[in-house]
Motif scaffolding. Sequence first.
Motif, PDB file in Angstrom:
ATOM      1  N   ASP A 104       0.812  -1.219   0.000  1.00 49.60           N
ATOM      2  CA  ASP A 104       0.000   0.000   0.000  1.00 49.60           C
ATOM      3  C   ASP A 104       0.844   1.268   0.000  1.00 49.60           C
ATOM      4  N   ARG A 105       2.136   1.136   0.236  1.00 50.98           N
ATOM      5  CA  ARG A 105       3.016   2.306   0.193  1.00 50.98           C
ATOM      6  C   ARG A 105       3.376   2.692  -1.234  1.00 50.98           C
ATOM      7  N   PHE A 106       3.065   1.816  -2.189  1.00 48.93           N
ATOM      8  CA  PHE A 106       3.440   2.049  -3.577  1.00 48.93           C
ATOM      9  C   PHE A 106       2.204   2.234  -4.447  1.00 48.93           C
ATOM     10  N   THR A 107       2.407   2.893  -5.593  1.00 49.22           N
ATOM     11  CA  THR A 107       1.306   3.071  -6.541  1.00 49.22           C
ATOM     12  C   THR A 107       0.786   1.713  -7.002  1.00 49.22           C
ATOM     13  N   ASP A 108       1.710   0.808  -7.327  1.00 48.54           N
ATOM     14  CA  ASP A 108       1.341  -0.562  -7.691  1.00 48.54           C
ATOM     15  C   ASP A 108       1.346  -1.394  -6.420  1.00 48.54           C
ATOM     16  N   HIS A 109       0.208  -1.452  -5.734  1.00 49.14           N
ATOM     17  CA  HIS A 109       0.168  -2.139  -4.453  1.00 49.14           C
ATOM     18  C   HIS A 109       0.251  -3.655  -4.604  1.00 49.14           C
ATOM     19  N   TYR A 110       0.159  -4.173  -5.839  1.00 44.37           N
ATOM     20  CA  TYR A 110       0.323  -5.609  -6.064  1.00 44.37           C
ATOM     21  C   TYR A 110       1.801  -6.007  -6.155  1.00 44.37           C
ATOM     22  N   LEU A 111       2.693  -5.017  -6.269  1.00 49.30           N
ATOM     23  CA  LEU A 111       4.117  -5.297  -6.472  1.00 49.30           C
ATOM     24  C   LEU A 111       4.295  -6.213  -7.679  1.00 49.30           C
ATOM     25  N   THR A 112       3.648  -5.829  -8.776  1.00 51.39           N
ATOM     26  CA  THR A 112       3.525  -6.702  -9.945  1.00 51.39           C
ATOM     27  C   THR A 112       4.868  -7.138 -10.500  1.00 51.39           C
ATOM     28  N   VAL A 113       5.800  -6.198 -10.681  1.00 53.38           N
ATOM     29  CA  VAL A 113       7.096  -6.548 -11.270  1.00 53.38           C
ATOM     30  C   VAL A 113       7.816  -7.583 -10.413  1.00 53.38           C
ATOM     31  N   PHE A 114       7.756  -7.389  -9.102  1.00 57.43           N
ATOM     32  CA  PHE A 114       8.442  -8.332  -8.205  1.00 57.43           C
ATOM     33  C   PHE A 114       7.777  -9.702  -8.239  1.00 57.43           C
ATOM     34  N   GLN A 115       6.444  -9.708  -8.297  1.00 54.09           N
ATOM     35  CA  GLN A 115       5.746 -10.991  -8.365  1.00 54.09           C
ATOM     36  C   GLN A 115       6.073 -11.725  -9.655  1.00 54.09           C
ATOM     37  N   ILE A 116       5.994 -11.005 -10.765  1.00 50.46           N
ATOM     38  CA  ILE A 116       6.262 -11.630 -12.060  1.00 50.46           C
ATOM     39  C   ILE A 116       7.698 -12.148 -12.116  1.00 50.46           C
ATOM     40  N   SER A 117       8.629 -11.337 -11.615  1.00 53.35           N
ATOM     41  CA  SER A 117      10.037 -11.746 -11.646  1.00 53.35           C
ATOM     42  C   SER A 117      10.258 -13.005 -10.814  1.00 53.35           C
ATOM     43  N   ALA A 118       9.608 -13.066  -9.638  1.00 52.79           N
ATOM     44  CA  ALA A 118       9.773 -14.243  -8.774  1.00 52.79           C
ATOM     45  C   ALA A 118       9.194 -15.487  -9.432  1.00 52.79           C
ATOM     46  N   HIS A 119       8.014 -15.363 -10.005  1.00 52.92           N
ATOM     47  CA  HIS A 119       7.391 -16.535 -10.636  1.00 52.92           C
ATOM     48  C   HIS A 119       8.171 -16.970 -11.882  1.00 52.92           C
ATOM     49  N   MET A 120       8.684 -15.983 -12.654  1.00 53.83           N
ATOM     50  CA  MET A 120       9.495 -16.358 -13.816  1.00 53.83           C
ATOM     51  C   MET A 120      10.768 -17.064 -13.386  1.00 53.83           C
TER      52      MET A 120
END
Length: 385
Positions: A94-110
């Motif tokens: 919630d501290r970030f505009t992208d509260h899903y942390l999308t880049v970090f999630q995608i990078s981890a799953h990749m």
Amino acid sequence: MSTAATSFPERNAAEAADLVLAPEAAAPVVLARRARQRRQMYIGQVVSYSLGASVLLLYAYDGATSVDVASLFWFGGLLIIGSFAVLSEAGVGDRFTDHYLTVFQISAHMALQFVFLVSVPTIGVAFISVLFLIFAFGTLRMTSAQAMLTWAIATSGLAAVFLASDLPIGMPVATRLQRTASMLCFVLVIGQCAFLGLFGATLRKILYRRSIELKDAYRRIEELAELDELTGSYNRRCIMRLLDAEIEKSRQASTPCAIALIDLDWFKRINDAHGHPVGDEVLRTFAITIFANIRPADSFGRYGGEEFLLLLPDTEADAATRMLERLRGIVADLDWSAFSPGLRVTISAGVVTLRDVDTADTFLARADSALYSAKAQGRNRIATS
């Protein structure tokens, strides 16, 4: 086999639309909605990894790989999901505009897919296909810059696997069970991509509908900002702006312009004798009566208290006086006793036409002087100046 959207596209797309349209400073209810949506997303991811691990178990059952691969794949996915779930519950996103942390999630799953692609290349196509699902998920959340970044990461990983190594990347199809498992890899990925597409389409529809609702709300707010709350006529600020515009228009077109300053006679006595609720009804009924008996081009607004300003474009002095005499008669003839026994309402008005030297202030001052003259002559009459 990796990520998935939430389980109820319509409801969750509606929540996502609320979040898109929410202010930057998220209220507690918005933060709670975000957390709930992230939880649902993580549940979807767990389901997706479970389905992927089930396919790997089919490969293991047929001997194409070991059971450990399916177990590690499942636990690896749960570890990533659990880590982001903990961050979510702590409110880090919630501290970030992208509260899903999308880049970090995608990078981890990749990264997890590439680890298994390198470790078990003989069923590598199963892990490569998941990359499509990961990016399908990402497109719902990513900005252009984020998309370019994650695409570059994926490209680097694929280049390392295909160009910098001789790994025998394959897709087992030697037996019926292997062919079934390979088919299920694609079926599950295609199905989950389709689900994400449905979620995105639903979100776009809801956002479009919400944008229409917002436009209607803004238009209504603008209307309310120009209207007097009690009478529905223009408020003072608006009628004064319209007066300035009419003066300018009259001078540019060399056409006549008249105004009438109207006052309800003895209105304070009406309030004192019959009560303020009756007084409010008198003001509303008077305004409705005027609206019903003026031209579409005319403008009518509350100037202050029981005083109203009527703008009469393209109107000579005689015509303006006749119109006000007609309105005076209509108001006087209304059956006001319906509001309170013995109630009688009349109006007085000062009517003036625009002169070359007039400003809005002098124009109104002359109308006010004419109104004072009408009152001095006994009220319930029209005076000119």
